[in-house]
Write a protein that holds these residues in place. Sequence first.
Motif, PDB file in Angstrom:
ATOM      1  N   LYS A  29       0.854  -1.189   0.000  1.00  0.00           N
ATOM      2  CA  LYS A  29       0.000   0.000   0.000  1.00  0.00           C
ATOM      3  C   LYS A  29       0.891   1.241   0.000  1.00  0.00           C
ATOM      4  N   GLU A  30       1.032   1.829  -1.188  1.00  0.00           N
ATOM      5  CA  GLU A  30       2.036   2.867  -1.408  1.00  0.00           C
ATOM      6  C   GLU A  30       1.804   4.133  -0.593  1.00  0.00           C
ATOM      7  N   ASN A  31       0.556   4.412  -0.207  1.00  0.00           N
ATOM      8  CA  ASN A  31       0.252   5.621   0.565  1.00  0.00           C
ATOM      9  C   ASN A  31       0.031   5.316   2.041  1.00  0.00           C
ATOM     10  N   ALA A  32       0.410   4.113   2.468  1.00  0.00           N
ATOM     11  CA  ALA A  32       0.083   3.669   3.825  1.00  0.00           C
ATOM     12  C   ALA A  32       0.679   4.557   4.903  1.00  0.00           C
ATOM     13  N   ILE A  33       1.929   4.966   4.749  1.00  0.00           N
ATOM     14  CA  ILE A  33       2.601   5.693   5.829  1.00  0.00           C
ATOM     15  C   ILE A  33       2.042   7.110   5.971  1.00  0.00           C
ATOM     16  N   MET A  67       6.946 -10.564   6.214  1.00  0.00           N
ATOM     17  CA  MET A  67       7.265 -11.477   5.118  1.00  0.00           C
ATOM     18  C   MET A  67       8.448 -10.904   4.329  1.00  0.00           C
ATOM     19  N   PRO A  68       9.116 -11.695   3.480  1.00  0.00           N
ATOM     20  CA  PRO A  68      10.380 -11.264   2.861  1.00  0.00           C
ATOM     21  C   PRO A  68      10.358  -9.898   2.176  1.00  0.00           C
ATOM     22  N   VAL A  69       9.229  -9.521   1.557  1.00  0.00           N
ATOM     23  CA  VAL A  69       9.175  -8.242   0.856  1.00  0.00           C
ATOM     24  C   VAL A  69       9.416  -7.062   1.803  1.00  0.00           C
ATOM     25  N   GLU A  70       9.127  -7.241   3.077  1.00  0.00           N
ATOM     26  CA  GLU A  70       9.310  -6.172   4.055  1.00  0.00           C
ATOM     27  C   GLU A  70      10.772  -5.776   4.203  1.00  0.00           C
ATOM     28  N   ALA A  71      11.686  -6.706   3.945  1.00  0.00           N
ATOM     29  CA  ALA A  71      13.112  -6.383   4.058  1.00  0.00           C
ATOM     30  C   ALA A  71      13.487  -5.261   3.104  1.00  0.00           C
ATOM     31  N   ARG A  72      12.792  -5.192   1.961  1.00  0.00           N
ATOM     32  CA  ARG A  72      13.077  -4.139   0.990  1.00  0.00           C
ATOM     33  C   ARG A  72      12.132  -2.940   1.127  1.00  0.00           C
ATOM     34  N   GLU A  73      10.832  -3.200   1.234  1.00  0.00           N
ATOM     35  CA  GLU A  73       9.842  -2.117   1.250  1.00  0.00           C
ATOM     36  C   GLU A  73       9.834  -1.349   2.574  1.00  0.00           C
ATOM     37  N   GLN A  74      10.038  -2.047   3.669  1.00  0.00           N
ATOM     38  CA  GLN A  74      10.102  -1.449   5.011  1.00  0.00           C
ATOM     39  C   GLN A  74       8.854  -0.661   5.396  1.00  0.00           C
ATOM     40  N   THR A 105       6.484  -1.838   7.339  1.00  0.00           N
ATOM     41  CA  THR A 105       6.269  -2.092   8.767  1.00  0.00           C
ATOM     42  C   THR A 105       7.190  -1.228   9.612  1.00  0.00           C
ATOM     43  N   ARG A 106       8.456  -1.151   9.241  1.00  0.00           N
ATOM     44  CA  ARG A 106       9.391  -0.328  10.018  1.00  0.00           C
ATOM     45  C   ARG A 106       8.991   1.143   9.977  1.00  0.00           C
ATOM     46  N   ARG A 107       8.613   1.636   8.809  1.00  0.00           N
ATOM     47  CA  ARG A 107       8.223   3.044   8.711  1.00  0.00           C
ATOM     48  C   ARG A 107       6.940   3.310   9.485  1.00  0.00           C
ATOM     49  N   ALA A 108       6.030   2.328   9.537  1.00  0.00           N
ATOM     50  CA  ALA A 108       4.814   2.483  10.336  1.00  0.00           C
ATOM     51  C   ALA A 108       5.157   2.547  11.826  1.00  0.00           C
ATOM     52  N   LEU A 109       6.118   1.740  12.247  1.00  0.00           N
ATOM     53  CA  LEU A 109       6.540   1.789  13.649  1.00  0.00           C
ATOM     54  C   LEU A 109       7.152   3.145  13.998  1.00  0.00           C
TER      55      LEU A 109
END
Length: 290
Positions: free
Chosen positions: A59-63, A89-96, A98-102
């Motif tokens: 979701k490109e506008n999530a943050i 899941m593995p894609v998070e290592a690149r997209e981040q 979850t980290r940006r949401a935190l």
Amino acid sequence: MISTISAKQIVATVKQDERNLLSLNYNMNLYRGCSHNCIYCDTRSECYGIGDLLHIRAKENAIVMLEKELKSKRKKGSIGFGSMHDPYMPVEAREQLTRRALEVIVRQRFGVHIITKSDLVVRDIDLLATISKVYATVSVTITCADDALSRLVEPGAPPSSARFEAVQQLSQAGIRAGITLMPILPFINDTEQNVTAIIDRAAQCGAAYILPYMGVTLRDVQRDYFFQKLDTHFPGIRERYIQLFGNSYQALSPSHASLMKVAKERCRHHGLGMQVPPFEQPMNPQLTLF
């Protein structure tokens, strides 16, 4: 396959009733689809409209939306990650995402409850440690004590041993972590040996709680896919499911009562809880007249 989509809303309010076992006030999904590809995944069900589970859509506008929506919330609370996908899941290592949401949650001073099958969660120990000053808990799903069995039923996820290690690292960092011991699949991992081994290992790793469910839910497309995988990896078990459960949504292990008794006894033995402490709204200091 990975693509992007735009979200109309990110944060949803969770109904506060006895079924809210995860102690969530809000919930959000930063991705659609999940590459962990667990053979029992409920997200395949038609009611969710996900389609191809392995087609990951970020979701490109999530943050941007998350920052906006949290600023508008009058009540602080715990935000759940991982209801319809795994946030690590593995894609998070690149997209981040979850980290940006935190990072947003740190700024807005909300709490989090993360549910994951991935040891990638330890990457964000720095942020989770900060959030834990408000409220943070991480529930790592482990259904099989044995790595070989976990690879069959959760083929895209890290093995159970890596997840136990993640629980240990989180606990050592002072972050509350526990185990979601679910689903337990009838005739596959519904043994006293499996349940006991998971709880004992969790205690050794510093887990604070165990959340057990001695069964699995099945419906429409999800059931069809699950049965296909049973035929591939566990020949003959499909027929036992059909005979015992028919088209029932809930498929409890025939041993669920005895397994829950075992789980309660082992948790009591180790001093482990069987529920997640709820988020508590910080009290504002009372003003005085003098």
